[in-house]
Design an enzyme around this catalytic site. Structure first.
Site, PDB file in Angstrom:
ATOM      1  N   HIS A 153      34.106  22.623  -0.390  1.00  0.00           N
ATOM      2  CA  HIS A 153      33.109  23.696  -0.220  1.00  0.00           C
ATOM      3  C   HIS A 153      32.329  23.367   1.043  1.00  0.00           C
ATOM      4  O   HIS A 153      31.706  22.299   1.092  1.00  0.00           O
ATOM      5  CB  HIS A 153      32.092  23.682  -1.365  1.00  0.00           C
ATOM      6  CG  HIS A 153      32.590  24.203  -2.666  1.00  0.00           C
ATOM      7  ND1 HIS A 153      31.793  24.240  -3.784  1.00  0.00           N
ATOM      8  CD2 HIS A 153      33.773  24.749  -3.026  1.00  0.00           C
ATOM      9  CE1 HIS A 153      32.478  24.764  -4.793  1.00  0.00           C
ATOM     10  NE2 HIS A 153      33.681  25.072  -4.364  1.00  0.00           N
ATOM     11  N   ASP A 157      31.149  28.063   1.363  1.00  0.00           N
ATOM     12  CA  ASP A 157      30.347  28.174   0.154  1.00  0.00           C
ATOM     13  C   ASP A 157      29.102  28.984   0.486  1.00  0.00           C
ATOM     14  O   ASP A 157      28.416  28.703   1.468  1.00  0.00           O
ATOM     15  CB  ASP A 157      29.971  26.765  -0.305  1.00  0.00           C
ATOM     16  CG  ASP A 157      29.483  26.741  -1.748  1.00  0.00           C
ATOM     17  OD1 ASP A 157      29.696  27.728  -2.458  1.00  0.00           O
ATOM     18  OD2 ASP A 157      28.886  25.731  -2.142  1.00  0.00           O
ATOM     19  N   HIS A 158      28.830  29.956  -0.307  1.00  0.00           N
ATOM     20  CA  HIS A 158      27.655  30.828  -0.149  1.00  0.00           C
ATOM     21  C   HIS A 158      27.623  31.433   1.265  1.00  0.00           C
ATOM     22  O   HIS A 158      28.435  31.112   2.109  1.00  0.00           O
ATOM     23  CB  HIS A 158      26.343  30.086  -0.401  1.00  0.00           C
ATOM     24  CG  HIS A 158      26.308  29.388  -1.735  1.00  0.00           C
ATOM     25  ND1 HIS A 158      25.247  28.643  -2.146  1.00  0.00           N
ATOM     26  CD2 HIS A 158      27.197  29.353  -2.753  1.00  0.00           C
ATOM     27  CE1 HIS A 158      25.484  28.156  -3.346  1.00  0.00           C
ATOM     28  NE2 HIS A 158      26.669  28.572  -3.737  1.00  0.00           N
ATOM     29  N   HIS A 205      32.813  18.913  -9.320  1.00  0.00           N
ATOM     30  CA  HIS A 205      31.830  19.424  -8.362  1.00  0.00           C
ATOM     31  C   HIS A 205      30.563  18.584  -8.492  1.00  0.00           C
ATOM     32  O   HIS A 205      30.109  18.311  -9.604  1.00  0.00           O
ATOM     33  CB  HIS A 205      31.527  20.898  -8.695  1.00  0.00           C
ATOM     34  CG  HIS A 205      30.701  21.574  -7.657  1.00  0.00           C
ATOM     35  ND1 HIS A 205      29.340  21.370  -7.524  1.00  0.00           N
ATOM     36  CD2 HIS A 205      31.037  22.447  -6.685  1.00  0.00           C
ATOM     37  CE1 HIS A 205      28.888  22.096  -6.524  1.00  0.00           C
ATOM     38  NE2 HIS A 205      29.895  22.763  -5.992  1.00  0.00           N
ATOM     39  N   CYS A 217      31.668  19.086  -1.858  1.00  0.00           N
ATOM     40  CA  CYS A 217      30.755  20.189  -1.561  1.00  0.00           C
ATOM     41  C   CYS A 217      29.645  19.663  -0.657  1.00  0.00           C
ATOM     42  O   CYS A 217      28.766  18.910  -1.101  1.00  0.00           O
ATOM     43  CB  CYS A 217      30.173  20.757  -2.858  1.00  0.00           C
ATOM     44  SG  CYS A 217      28.923  22.019  -2.542  1.00  0.00           S
ATOM     45  N   TYR A 223      26.785  35.040  -2.815  1.00  0.00           N
ATOM     46  CA  TYR A 223      28.197  35.439  -2.749  1.00  0.00           C
ATOM     47  C   TYR A 223      28.394  36.861  -2.233  1.00  0.00           C
ATOM     48  O   TYR A 223      29.329  37.552  -2.629  1.00  0.00           O
ATOM     49  CB  TYR A 223      28.866  35.237  -4.111  1.00  0.00           C
ATOM     50  CG  TYR A 223      29.059  33.770  -4.418  1.00  0.00           C
ATOM     51  CD1 TYR A 223      30.192  33.094  -3.956  1.00  0.00           C
ATOM     52  CD2 TYR A 223      28.110  33.040  -5.115  1.00  0.00           C
ATOM     53  CE1 TYR A 223      30.366  31.738  -4.209  1.00  0.00           C
ATOM     54  CE2 TYR A 223      28.275  31.685  -5.370  1.00  0.00           C
ATOM     55  CZ  TYR A 223      29.410  31.035  -4.915  1.00  0.00           C
ATOM     56  OH  TYR A 223      29.590  29.694  -5.168  1.00  0.00           O
TER      57      TYR A 223
HETATM   58  C1  DNO Z   1      27.676  27.441  -6.915  1.00  0.00           C
HETATM   59  C2  DNO Z   1      28.868  26.737  -7.289  1.00  0.00           C
HETATM   60  C3  DNO Z   1      28.775  26.028  -8.622  1.00  0.00           C
HETATM   61  C4  DNO Z   1      30.139  25.496  -8.992  1.00  0.00           C
HETATM   62  C5  DNO Z   1      30.192  24.754 -10.290  1.00  0.00           C
HETATM   63  C6  DNO Z   1      31.515  24.075 -10.441  1.00  0.00           C
HETATM   64  O1  DNO Z   1      27.660  28.198  -6.008  1.00  0.00           O
HETATM   65  O2  DNO Z   1      29.267  25.873  -6.301  1.00  0.00           O
HETATM   66  O3  DNO Z   1      28.359  26.916  -9.599  1.00  0.00           O
HETATM   67  O4  DNO Z   1      31.016  26.556  -9.139  1.00  0.00           O
HETATM   68  O5  DNO Z   1      29.183  23.829 -10.381  1.00  0.00           O
HETATM   69  O6  DNO Z   1      31.776  23.850 -11.779  1.00  0.00           O
END
Ligand code: DNO
Length: 395
Positions: free
Chosen positions: A298, A351-352, A233, A271, A368
């Site tokens: 993501h 993501d989020h 990531h 991401c 989340y």
């Molecule tokens: C946050 C996430 C990060 C991710 C880590 C992967 O929302 O995208 O915390 O899980 O960095 O190891």
């Protein structure tokens, strides 16, 4: 659908239940064994137990996010050899249980970092935000780090800021930055945090880059044997914080890792919310360059300003050109299919999401909450279908 649609689940204590994830339209789950302390191996039995729970809810465990990398591995100090063995063991056990994608990061001390978890949007929903001045104020006036080179006029602004906030706001700021956002797996007090920073005194970006490559040489062969793909990531945000090195922030950073360890099992979590904070990361071009190394996606967008701040935008708004990114990813999956290659369906999660509607009254994991992510997933799914149909992509 071409992506495997997933949502993150924080395990049995997550207020967003597996049934909610299923109702949102996801078929897969992204989760981790958060109860296992960082550095300990994940026993097969524990993995199986969690997998059964997910399957019983009619879902599949697509991705582990994350098997955390112990700080000793990042600095190559202390017990790092033992922790690498644990990591290898966890990968073997995950492979045995058929869980094939493992997300992780190599950010020193802090995982993802924001200063404001309740940033009010004009429509009444709340978003996460990163404020450079607040970070600087924390660094200079609360942490009192022997700071490197903040310009005098910025320190003056940070001073005015810290004097303008009351103790409760100050406390919240400290908590937001170092107490650990969900999934961070680490949480610090100001004193702990200072000690952790000290461990990096001799670890600059060059050393950290060497350490990550060593780590990859040690774990990638095991991942390969176990049928697991590793997906690093990127740094969030993608730049140095508190003088700590961060080495997974740009296309050049990722390229370096892939050049050093060429196995396809050494891959990327693409991401968009992390890479997208930097205007010099051209996301669709990065998808094209890293193509087959992308094992997990993501999708999220941010809006940055000229001062170095950003907030989390709607999934289809902000600075990320989501249309071009999704199109490039669909083209990648379609190319995999026509070449008969593995990974034709890349797991993707929205993501989020914004905290909105009923979720505003609930205690939620920052970023989340259920409804905002449901909205993100629905929008992305629509975008995906539209692109596929319009371009007649066989994916
Ligand atoms: C946050 C996430 C990060 C991710 C880590 C992967 O929302 O995208 O915390 O899980 O960095 O190891």
């Amino acid at each position: 659908m071409s992506f495997i649609q997933t949502m993150r689940w924080y395990g049995p204590k997550d207020p967003v239940k597996l049934s909610h994830i299923r109702q949102a339209g996801a078929t897969g789950v992204v989760t981790a064994l958060h109860h296992i302390p960082n550095g300990e191996p994940w026993e097969l039995q524990e993995i199986q137990k969690r997998n059964q729970e997910i399957q019983a809810a009619g879902l599949s465990w697509e991705v582990v996010e994350s098997v955390p990398v112990h700080e000793d591995i990042k600095t190559r100090q202390g017990d790092f050899r033992k922790y690498i063995q644990s990591y290898q063991q966890s990968l073997r056990n995950l492979g045995k249980e058929g869980i094939k994608t493992v997300c992780y990061n190599f950010m020193p001390v802090l995982d993802w970092t924001r200063t404001d978890l309740d940033y009010g949007l004009p429509n009444g929903a709340k978003a996460l935000r990163y404020d450079k001045l607040a970070m600087m104020a924390f660094d200079f006036f609360i942490l009192k780090r022997e700071s490197d080179g903040y310009p005098a006029e910025e320190i003056e602004k940070a001073k005015n800021y810290i004097e303008s906030i009351d103790d409760a706001v100050k406390e919240r700021l400290v908590k937001n930055i170092i107490a650990g956002l969900p999934g961070s797996e680490e949480s610090y007090t100001v004193a702990d945090f200072k000690n952790k920073l000290a461990a990096y005194q001799d670890v600059d970006a060059t050393a950290l880059r060497a350490n990550i490559v060593e780590f990859l040489k040690e774990v990638v062969p095991v991942a390969e044997e176990s049928g697991v793909n590793l997906a690093i990531h990127p740094d969030d945000p993608p730049f140095s914080l508190f003088g700590l090195p961060r080495v997974v922030s740009t296309a050049g950073d990722a390229r370096h890792l892939f050049d050093q360890v060429t196995s396809p099992a050494n891959g990327l979590t693409f991401c968009t919310g992390s890479f997208g904070v930097r205007a010099d990361n051209d996301l669709p071009t990065m998808v094209k360059e890293f193509g087959s190394r992308i094992h997990f996606v993501h999708l999220r967008s941010t809006t940055r300003d000229t001062q170095g701040n950003f907030f989390e935008a709607d999934h289809l708004a902000g600075d990320v050109d989501m249309y071009e990114v999704v199109k490039a990813l669909l083209e990648e999956m379609s190319a995999r299919k026509s070449h008969g290659k593995a990974g034709q369906h890349i797991p993707m999660r929205p993501d989020h999401g914004h905290q909105m509607m009923d979720d505003l009254e609930k205690i939620t994991n920052p970023g989340y909450s259920g409804i905002g992510r449901l909205k993100g997933l629905a929008e992305i799914r629509g975008l995906e279908m539209g692109i596929k149909r319009a371009l007649q992509l066989d994916a």
